[in-house]
Scaffold this motif. Structure first.
Motif, PDB file in Angstrom:
ATOM      1  N   THR A   1       0.821  -1.210   0.000  1.00 50.86           N
ATOM      2  CA  THR A   1       0.000   0.000   0.000  1.00 50.86           C
ATOM      3  C   THR A   1       0.855   1.260   0.000  1.00 50.86           C
ATOM      4  O   THR A   1       0.505   2.258  -0.642  1.00 50.86           O
ATOM      5  CB  THR A   1      -0.935   0.004   1.232  1.00 50.86           C
TER       6      THR A   1
ATOM      7  N   LEU B   1       2.131   2.188  -3.468  1.00 54.73           N
ATOM      8  CA  LEU B   1       1.006   2.607  -4.307  1.00 54.73           C
ATOM      9  C   LEU B   1       0.557   4.017  -3.953  1.00 54.73           C
ATOM     10  O   LEU B   1       0.381   4.871  -4.832  1.00 54.73           O
ATOM     11  CB  LEU B   1      -0.157   1.630  -4.153  1.00 54.73           C
TER      12      LEU B   1
ATOM     13  N   SER C   1       3.218   6.755  -4.899  1.00 52.39           N
ATOM     14  CA  SER C   1       3.299   7.006  -6.340  1.00 52.39           C
ATOM     15  C   SER C   1       2.050   7.704  -6.853  1.00 52.39           C
ATOM     16  O   SER C   1       2.138   8.606  -7.692  1.00 52.39           O
ATOM     17  CB  SER C   1       3.528   5.683  -7.090  1.00 52.39           C
TER      18      SER C   1
ATOM     19  N   LEU D   1      -1.178   3.310 -14.720  1.00 51.22           N
ATOM     20  CA  LEU D   1      -1.793   2.612 -13.582  1.00 51.22           C
ATOM     21  C   LEU D   1      -2.056   1.149 -13.938  1.00 51.22           C
ATOM     22  O   LEU D   1      -1.844   0.249 -13.110  1.00 51.22           O
ATOM     23  CB  LEU D   1      -3.092   3.309 -13.195  1.00 51.22           C
TER      24      LEU D   1
ATOM     25  N   LEU E   1       1.239  -0.572 -13.850  1.00 53.96           N
ATOM     26  CA  LEU E   1       1.652  -0.775 -12.459  1.00 53.96           C
ATOM     27  C   LEU E   1       1.063  -2.072 -11.907  1.00 53.96           C
ATOM     28  O   LEU E   1       1.780  -2.896 -11.312  1.00 53.96           O
ATOM     29  CB  LEU E   1       1.208   0.425 -11.619  1.00 53.96           C
ATOM     30  N   PHE E   2      -0.237  -2.276 -12.109  1.00 47.90           N
ATOM     31  CA  PHE E   2      -0.874  -3.472 -11.548  1.00 47.90           C
ATOM     32  C   PHE E   2      -0.450  -4.744 -12.281  1.00 47.90           C
ATOM     33  O   PHE E   2      -0.352  -5.819 -11.674  1.00 47.90           O
ATOM     34  CB  PHE E   2      -2.395  -3.310 -11.560  1.00 47.90           C
TER      35      PHE E   2
ATOM     36  N   ALA F   1       2.813  -5.527 -10.767  1.00 50.19           N
ATOM     37  CA  ALA F   1       2.666  -5.899  -9.360  1.00 50.19           C
ATOM     38  C   ALA F   1       2.249  -7.355  -9.192  1.00 50.19           C
ATOM     39  O   ALA F   1       2.630  -8.007  -8.207  1.00 50.19           O
ATOM     40  CB  ALA F   1       1.648  -4.981  -8.685  1.00 50.19           C
TER      41      ALA F   1
ATOM     42  N   GLY G   1       5.274  -0.757  -9.779  1.00 58.09           N
ATOM     43  CA  GLY G   1       4.622  -2.061  -9.773  1.00 58.09           C
ATOM     44  C   GLY G   1       5.590  -3.184  -9.468  1.00 58.09           C
ATOM     45  O   GLY G   1       5.254  -4.136  -8.751  1.00 58.09           O
TER      46      GLY G   1
ATOM     47  N   MET H   1       6.243  -3.232  -5.823  1.00 57.83           N
ATOM     48  CA  MET H   1       5.113  -3.862  -5.146  1.00 57.83           C
ATOM     49  C   MET H   1       5.183  -5.377  -5.284  1.00 57.83           C
ATOM     50  O   MET H   1       4.867  -6.126  -4.346  1.00 57.83           O
ATOM     51  CB  MET H   1       3.805  -3.321  -5.724  1.00 57.83           C
TER      52      MET H   1
END
Length: 411
Positions: A11, A14, A17, A52, A55-56, A59, A399, A402
């Motif tokens: 978290t 995230l 960023s 975004l 990023l996921f 991740a 990501g 993470m």
């Protein structure tokens, strides 16, 4: 569910960023608000959304698979760097852009492969160093590790894009240190940089820099022959600075000469730096208010939404706004180091340090040049400066952090 998120979902990375991206969008909007460049803000919003998603994806990408495909990704990016030299568009003196319409301006669409090459290179270098058979005390292994970074660096210098190329050089130091390189190896890498910097300031400073470099090499020595070779390389680099400087594009020569003598070019190459310092200084403690910055709204700094974006929060929100930006970056960098320390997987640990080094160098150089402390070499401020390729690449690296945090217990 909440226990899972608390244990495995990063978290902190995230939120930090996203906070920086939001500050960046506000800053780009302000910088383009009244200068006929509204398209830049709209494009940045689109790129933030794409970033975004990236990023996921990073991740939740399987860690072992990521390590296996790191070298294919690296080779792919080398290919793109070669192709852009042939068919790329020339933007601000560098042939570094794949684009349609506008040559990299607010109305164009495209990207810079060099931004994604940074991600691929740090993954490939980390994957190489994570092999159990690799030891940096072996000269061959050390040269191969450095070569992984040198190849894309040379291709980017050919564009020419000195600013981005220097990022690759800065990346290798923290990764090699983290991977266990000896103090002498690190000193041998730093010494030529010290000599080259000293050569820019004249003979006396150059001689002092050689003395400092030689002392550093001697104190960290492994044997006399290695010291002689390293010092010889340092001397050669220092003596070649003038020849390299003379072959640089005129705009890069002016940037360096302006840094050395900042008062000489307030209406020429040093104009942006001078106006940037005025903007940041005029912000005071609380700033002039959003969309109220005179330097920003009157367009005293051309294309401020790119490399000089730090002036916007500095002027409009003053010391408080600038401190918030620096504080968020500090939090991200400290978190990156923490992830590296927690990761039991050697690949993830080294890559975390490499990513942190990339972010740290960008922040240090960009804010430093905005305040006139470092030469202007065209390095954007991560998450804040306008630029789709950089934003997506930076969010991809978050990501990855993470991902490494979630898999920190995996070997």
């Amino acid at each position: 569910m909440f226990d899972y998120l608390r244990e495995y979902f990063d978290t902190k990375a995230l939120l930090i960023s996203l906070g920086l991206v939001i500050l960046g969008l506000f800053s780009v909007y302000s910088a383009t608000f009244d200068v006929g460049a509204a398209a830049a803000f709209k494009k940045q919003v689109v790129w933030a959304a794409i970033g975004l998603v990236a990023l996921f994806i990073m991740a939740f990408f399987p860690l072992k698979t990521l390590q296996r495909i790191s070298f294919p990704l690296y080779i792919l990016n080398l290919g793109l760097l070669l192709v852009v030299l042939v068919v790329g568009e020339r933007v601000s003196g560098s042939k570094s852009w794949f684009g349609l319409g506008g040559s990299g301006g607010p109305a164009s669409f495209g990207g810079q492969p060099s931004e994604f090459a940074k991600v691929a290179t740090v993954l490939a270098l980390s994957s190489f160093l994570a092999r159990t058979s690799i030891t940096l005390s072996n000269a061959k292994h050390l040269m191969l590790a450095i070569g992984i970074v040198i190849v894309p660096m040379v291709l980017i210098l050919a564009q020419p894009d000195m600013g981005t190329a220097v990022v690759f050089f800065a990346m290798v130091l923290p990764v090699l240190y983290w991977a266990g390189a000896s103090n002498f190896v690190l000193a041998a890498i730093v010494a030529p940089i010290v000599a080259a910097a000293g050569a820019l300031f004249g003979t006396l400073v150059f001689l002092v820099s050689l003395l400092v470099s030689g002392t550093l090499l001697y104190l960290t020595r492994q044997n006399r022959f290695a010291v002689a070779v390293a010092f010889g390389l340092t001397l050669a680099v220092g003596l070649s600075v003038q020849a390299v400087y003379e072959r640089m594009p005129a705009y890069q020569q002016k940037r360096i000469s302006t840094f050395i003598n900042p008062g000489s070019e307030q209406k020429g190459a040093g104009y942006n730096v001078y106006q940037s310092k005025v903007a940041i200084g005029s912000g005071g403690f609380f700033g002039k208010g959003y969309l109220q910055g005179t330097q920003t709204q009157l367009n005293f700094i051309p294309e401020q939404w790119t490399d000089f974006i730090f002036c916007v929060p500095g002027e409009e929100f003053g010391f408080v706004g600038a401190s918030l930006v620096i504080g968020l970056f500090t939090g991200l960098l400290l978190h990156g180091v923490n992830v590296a320390g927690l990761s039991k997987n050697k690949f993830a640990s080294a890559a975390s340090i490499g990513i942190t080094g990339i972010f740290g160098f960008h922040v240090l150089v960009n804010i430093g040049m905005s305040m006139g402390l470092i030469p202007v070499i065209g390095i954007p401020l991560p998450f804040l400066s306008y630029g789709g390729s950089a934003l997506v690449a930076n969010m991809s690296m978050v990501g990855l952090l993470m991902n490494f945090y979630a898999n920190r217990k995996e070997r």
